[in-house]
Design an enzyme around this catalytic site. Structure first.
Site, PDB file in Angstrom:
ATOM      1  N   ARG A  74     -60.783  17.969   1.203  1.00  0.00           N
ATOM      2  CA  ARG A  74     -60.230  18.348  -0.102  1.00  0.00           C
ATOM      3  C   ARG A  74     -59.509  17.173  -0.758  1.00  0.00           C
ATOM      4  NH1 ARG A  74     -59.160  23.276   3.055  1.00  0.00           N
ATOM      5  NH2 ARG A  74     -57.129  22.415   3.650  1.00  0.00           N
ATOM      6  N   ARG A  75     -59.711  15.999  -0.176  1.00  0.00           N
ATOM      7  CA  ARG A  75     -59.014  14.805  -0.669  1.00  0.00           C
ATOM      8  C   ARG A  75     -59.955  13.797  -1.312  1.00  0.00           C
ATOM      9  NH1 ARG A  75     -55.060  13.757   4.629  1.00  0.00           N
ATOM     10  NH2 ARG A  75     -54.071  15.820   4.592  1.00  0.00           N
TER      11      ARG A  75
ATOM     12  N   HIS B  32     -60.057  18.135 -28.815  1.00  0.00           N
ATOM     13  CA  HIS B  32     -59.839  18.061 -30.259  1.00  0.00           C
ATOM     14  C   HIS B  32     -61.082  17.645 -31.037  1.00  0.00           C
ATOM     15  CE1 HIS B  32     -58.539  14.213 -28.397  1.00  0.00           C
ATOM     16  NE2 HIS B  32     -59.233  13.668 -29.395  1.00  0.00           N
ATOM     17  N   ILE B  33     -61.119  18.110 -32.270  1.00  0.00           N
ATOM     18  CA  ILE B  33     -62.091  17.666 -33.259  1.00  0.00           C
ATOM     19  C   ILE B  33     -61.311  16.946 -34.347  1.00  0.00           C
ATOM     20  CG2 ILE B  33     -63.751  18.398 -35.020  1.00  0.00           C
ATOM     21  CD1 ILE B  33     -64.307  20.877 -33.261  1.00  0.00           C
ATOM     22  N   TYR B  34     -61.653  15.699 -34.598  1.00  0.00           N
ATOM     23  CA  TYR B  34     -60.981  14.960 -35.669  1.00  0.00           C
ATOM     24  C   TYR B  34     -61.318  15.585 -37.020  1.00  0.00           C
ATOM     25  CZ  TYR B  34     -59.435  11.277 -32.519  1.00  0.00           C
ATOM     26  OH  TYR B  34     -58.804  10.576 -31.515  1.00  0.00           O
TER      27      TYR B  34
ATOM     28  N   ARG C 158     -52.325   9.843 -32.591  1.00  0.00           N
ATOM     29  CA  ARG C 158     -52.025   8.407 -32.540  1.00  0.00           C
ATOM     30  C   ARG C 158     -52.762   7.610 -33.600  1.00  0.00           C
ATOM     31  NH1 ARG C 158     -55.233   4.750 -30.562  1.00  0.00           N
ATOM     32  NH2 ARG C 158     -56.549   6.350 -29.596  1.00  0.00           N
TER      33      ARG C 158
ATOM     34  N   ALA D 139     -59.846  14.575 -25.182  1.00  0.00           N
ATOM     35  CA  ALA D 139     -61.279  14.812 -25.342  1.00  0.00           C
ATOM     36  C   ALA D 139     -61.667  14.830 -26.817  1.00  0.00           C
ATOM     37  CB  ALA D 139     -61.658  16.131 -24.676  1.00  0.00           C
TER      38      ALA D 139
ATOM     39  N   CYS E  67     -59.109   8.169 -20.737  1.00  0.00           N
ATOM     40  CA  CYS E  67     -59.252   9.527 -21.283  1.00  0.00           C
ATOM     41  C   CYS E  67     -59.808  10.445 -20.198  1.00  0.00           C
ATOM     42  CB  CYS E  67     -60.170   9.524 -22.501  1.00  0.00           C
ATOM     43  SG  CYS E  67     -59.502   8.629 -23.912  1.00  0.00           S
TER      44      CYS E  67
END
Length: 266
Positions: A129-130, A210-212, A24, A171, A149
């Site tokens: 579990r909720r 991800h790594i930019y 993006r 991430a 995010c």
């Protein structure tokens, strides 16, 4: 005992095997889809040591979320500017994390305090579990300056210890994820203290990890450094999850390598 390095291991994995992708922001990334890291909260507070992380911003941001706030003015007054790039001229961000955590709107016009509800459920039914808190409110995403995010987290109790698992859809591994790991580890400690529980694990699950492209040099430098032991968290006792102050959070023996600067992709 060697320091566990799941974060650095993930950086190395994405650097070595990540798929080149557009994004993006137009920056470009190396990306991997689906990964999990586990941190034993009894083995130290998981604050990354291969570079210095700005702990003041982490603590104040979490307190800001817990206030149910969505205006950056409160952060700015305390010297924290990490949200400034996305804020309106008046400081507003729309119904982001804090609003969803503390005041999720219902069709009837009421609002749900998810943090209070989660804490109450930990006390009443620790085996539930909720026990989930979500910031991903589909109906209000168009009004948010940035969609969540770190979108969704769940609490789990076993043997009197509280664990938390976070799902992070997007991430930013170099800049964002070290903050997120420490922030949710701190929240887990706070919730455990309020529920009369010990701490277990913080489990981080990432979607698009991800790594930019303009962070590759910085990541390479970071991975050249030897990790150091994690610091210790000392949390002052408080009567309510909402009573904690910055001064109540003390991180001892944090001895990281120097900070590494990098541009934020907006």
């Amino acid at each position: 005992m060697p320091t566990a390095t799941p974060y650095e291991d993930l950086l190395r994995l994405v650097l070595d095997t990540g798929t080149p992708k557009s994004d993006r922001t137009g920056t470009g990334t190396r990306s991997l889809f689906g990964h999990q890291m586990r941190y034993d909260l009894n083995a130290g507070f998981p604050l990354i040591t291969t570079k210095k992380v700005h702990t003041k911003s982490i603590v104040y941001e979490l307190l800001w979320f817990l206030r149910g706030d969505s205006n950056v003015r409160w952060l700015q007054e305390r010297g924290v500017t990490i949200w400034d790039e996305w804020a309106s001229p008046t400081g507003d961000l729309g119904p982001v994390y804090g609003v969803q955590w503390r005041s999720w709107p219902t069709p009837s016009g009421e609002h749900i305090d998810q943090i209070s509800a989660a804490l109450d459920l930990l006390k009443r039914d620790p085996d539930s579990r909720r026990n989930i808190v979500s910031a991903w409110n589909v109906g209000e995403i168009p009004q948010m300056a940035l969609p969540p995010c770190h979108a969704f987290f769940q609490f789990y109790v076993a043997d009197g210890r509280l664990s938390c698992q976070l799902y992070q859809r997007s991430a930013d591994l170099f800049l964002g994820v070290p903050f997120n790991i420490a922030s949710y580890a701190l929240l887990t400690h706070m919730m455990a203290a309020q529920a009369g529980l010990g701490v277990g694990e913080f489990i981080w699950t990432g979607g698009d990890c991800h790594i930019y492209d303009n962070h590759v040099e910085q990541v390479t430098e970071q991975l050249s450094r030897d990790p150091r032991p994690y610091p210790e968290l000392v949390l002052a006792p408080r009567d309510s999850i909402f009573d904690y102050t910055y001064e109540d959070v003390v991180i001892k023996n944090y001895e990281p390598h120097p900070a590494i600067k990098a541009p934020v992709a907006i």
